[in-house]
Enzyme design. Structure first.
Site, mmCIF file in Angstrom:
data_model
loop_
_atom_site.group_PDB
_atom_site.id
_atom_site.type_symbol
_atom_site.label_atom_id
_atom_site.label_comp_id
_atom_site.label_asym_id
_atom_site.label_seq_id
_atom_site.Cartn_x
_atom_site.Cartn_y
_atom_site.Cartn_z
ATOM 1 N N HIS A 31 -13.360 3.199 5.533
ATOM 2 C CA HIS A 31 -12.770 3.410 4.213
ATOM 3 C C HIS A 31 -13.844 3.721 3.173
ATOM 4 C CE1 HIS A 31 -8.498 2.616 4.698
ATOM 5 N NE2 HIS A 31 -8.776 1.600 5.476
ATOM 6 N N HIS A 72 -1.487 1.019 -0.067
ATOM 7 C CA HIS A 72 -0.875 2.023 0.798
ATOM 8 C C HIS A 72 -0.131 3.082 -0.013
ATOM 9 C CE1 HIS A 72 -0.918 -0.601 4.688
ATOM 10 N NE2 HIS A 72 -2.059 0.045 4.486
#
Length: 417
Positions: A393, A258
């Site tokens: 992703h 992240h």
């Protein structure tokens, strides 16, 4: 090193293009009869016993909207299927918003998630760019609901989870939902920017910046390791889920992937807001670089094998050593974007290293797509992410390295095709 791993070579461009086509082909079997997305198995077959999640359905609408703009066969009907699911069986016409998902028997998965609603917004922006019917209605419905239920104008942040009826708000606050809110708000700003009155575009871009400023502040307080979990008063809860450290959405400790993902989003927002090369943009780029550098230093190859560990403690020591595919995808994205905005060869070198790891270890050359979870020895593992739920992703990682840094990926694809 093989040229196909090196940024800006023709071999690398071809490698990414081939993977885009392969990923889009892999996901073709996602739609259920009602349009909501099945969770995909190892070979792309639908796992019909699992819940059909709103966030996965939204991701599939997003990726096949881009597939349509890229000229991929069947993308129009696949996008329309996902939009049908979002406008139909996943939408709560009684209480408003979108269910978290549906069980295999069509029962409602309880709760209303900020995370899922952010992805509905993202899906609608991409489908609108792709010219799909219903996309505009979906976008404005999603924005209206989000503004009413999730966004807190005073705080400049979004809450996380309501009950199904929107009568009880959970005390938990999370940065993951806010990260994907930034992604969604930047996409909204790009889509609405050319309207005669672009005040809505400006509004959503400013909101994204407010979230980003909070995150940078919290990161600085923790040596650029971003706290993920917070109380209802936005106090960091650094011990959250210490007893369940590998939770797929609320893991204990810092999540280096992240930190890497935030780096890219910060650069996108800063360059869109202040222009590429502007002094204010450069200040944010330095913060983005600090997040990326900290995450890679903590998480890459820390235990003798390549890969980015899932989580670390607050001193950077690995906690969950598994490698999740999405962390590699974001590392590819952010190393490429940092190289574009800084010209620093170090980021190009990281990009090449990540590309080599993708090709040799994470790409499933037999069944397609990417392995979603590997252990510390890079052996397949399925405790958190069995199968290959979606292609979001992975597909973005094959598109972002050669796209504009200052616009959302679907908008960049639209401009280039």
């Amino acid at each position: 090193m093989d040229k196909k791993y090196i940024i800006d070579t023709e071999e690398n461009k071809a490698f990414l293009k081939n993977n885009v086509n392969a990923l889009l082909a892999f996901g073709h079997r996602f739609p259920s009869p009602g349009g909501s997305s099945y969770y995909l198995g190892d070979d792309g077959s639908p796992w019909k016993e699992r819940n059909r999640e709103t966030w996965i359905t939204s991701r599939m609408a997003h990726v096949y909207s881009m597939g349509l703009m890229l000229g991929h066969e069947k993308s129009a009907e696949l996008t329309d299927a996902a939009i049908r699911g979002l406008m139909g069986e996943l939408k709560d016409d009684k209480n408003g918003g979108w269910y978290a998902g549906l069980t295999k028997d069509g029962e409602i998965v309880p709760g209303k998630q900020c995370y899922a609603h952010a992805f509905v917004i993202l899906a609608a922006t991409s489908a609108l760019l792709a010219g799909r019917p219903g996309a505009k209605e979906l976008l404005y419905d999603a924005l209206k609901l989000y503004d009413e239920k999730f966004w807190n104008e005073e705080e400049g942040l979004s809450c996380d989870t309501w009950n199904t009826e929107f009568t009880v708000l959970d005390d938990y606050r999370g940065i993951n939902a806010n990260m994907h809110t930034v992604e969604a708000f930047l996409a909204v700003a790009d889509v609405l920017a050319k309207l005669p009155d672009n005040s809505e575009s400006v509004k959503y871009r400013k909101r994204a910046g407010r979230i980003i400023d909070h995150v940078i502040g919290w990161a600085k307080d923790n040596q650029y390791r971003i706290p993920e979990h917070y109380t209802g008063k936005w106090q960091p809860d650094l011990e959250k889920n210490k007893e369940k450290p590998d939770d797929p959405f609320k893991p204990y400790g810092a999540t280096p992937g992240h930190g890497i993902e935030w780096a890219r989003l910060i650069i996108q927002w800063a360059t869109a807001t202040y222009g590429i090369g502007g002094e204010k943009a450069e200040n944010y780029i330095k913060e983005a670089a600090a997040l990326f550098d900290r995450a890679v230093a903590d998480a890459w190859n820390t235990d003798g094998a390549p890969g980015i560990v899932y989580t670390t403690d607050w001193k950077g020591k690995p906690v969950v050593r598994d490698r999740m595919h999405w962390t590699l995808a974001e590392a590819i994205n952010s190393s490429a974007v940092l190289y574009r905005v800084t010209g620093d060869q170090n980021y190009a070198d990281w990009y090449a290293e990540f590309m080599e790891y993708l090709d040799t270890t994470v790409l499933d050359h037999s069944c397609g797509s990417w392995f979603h979870q590997l252990d510390e020895k890079n052996c397949l593992k399925n405790t958190v992410w069995p199968g290959k739920s979606d292609i979001y992703h992975a597909l973005q990682a094959m598109l972002i390295p050669y796209s504009r840094v200052d616009v959302s990926i679907a908008k960049a694809i639209k401009e280039n095709n």
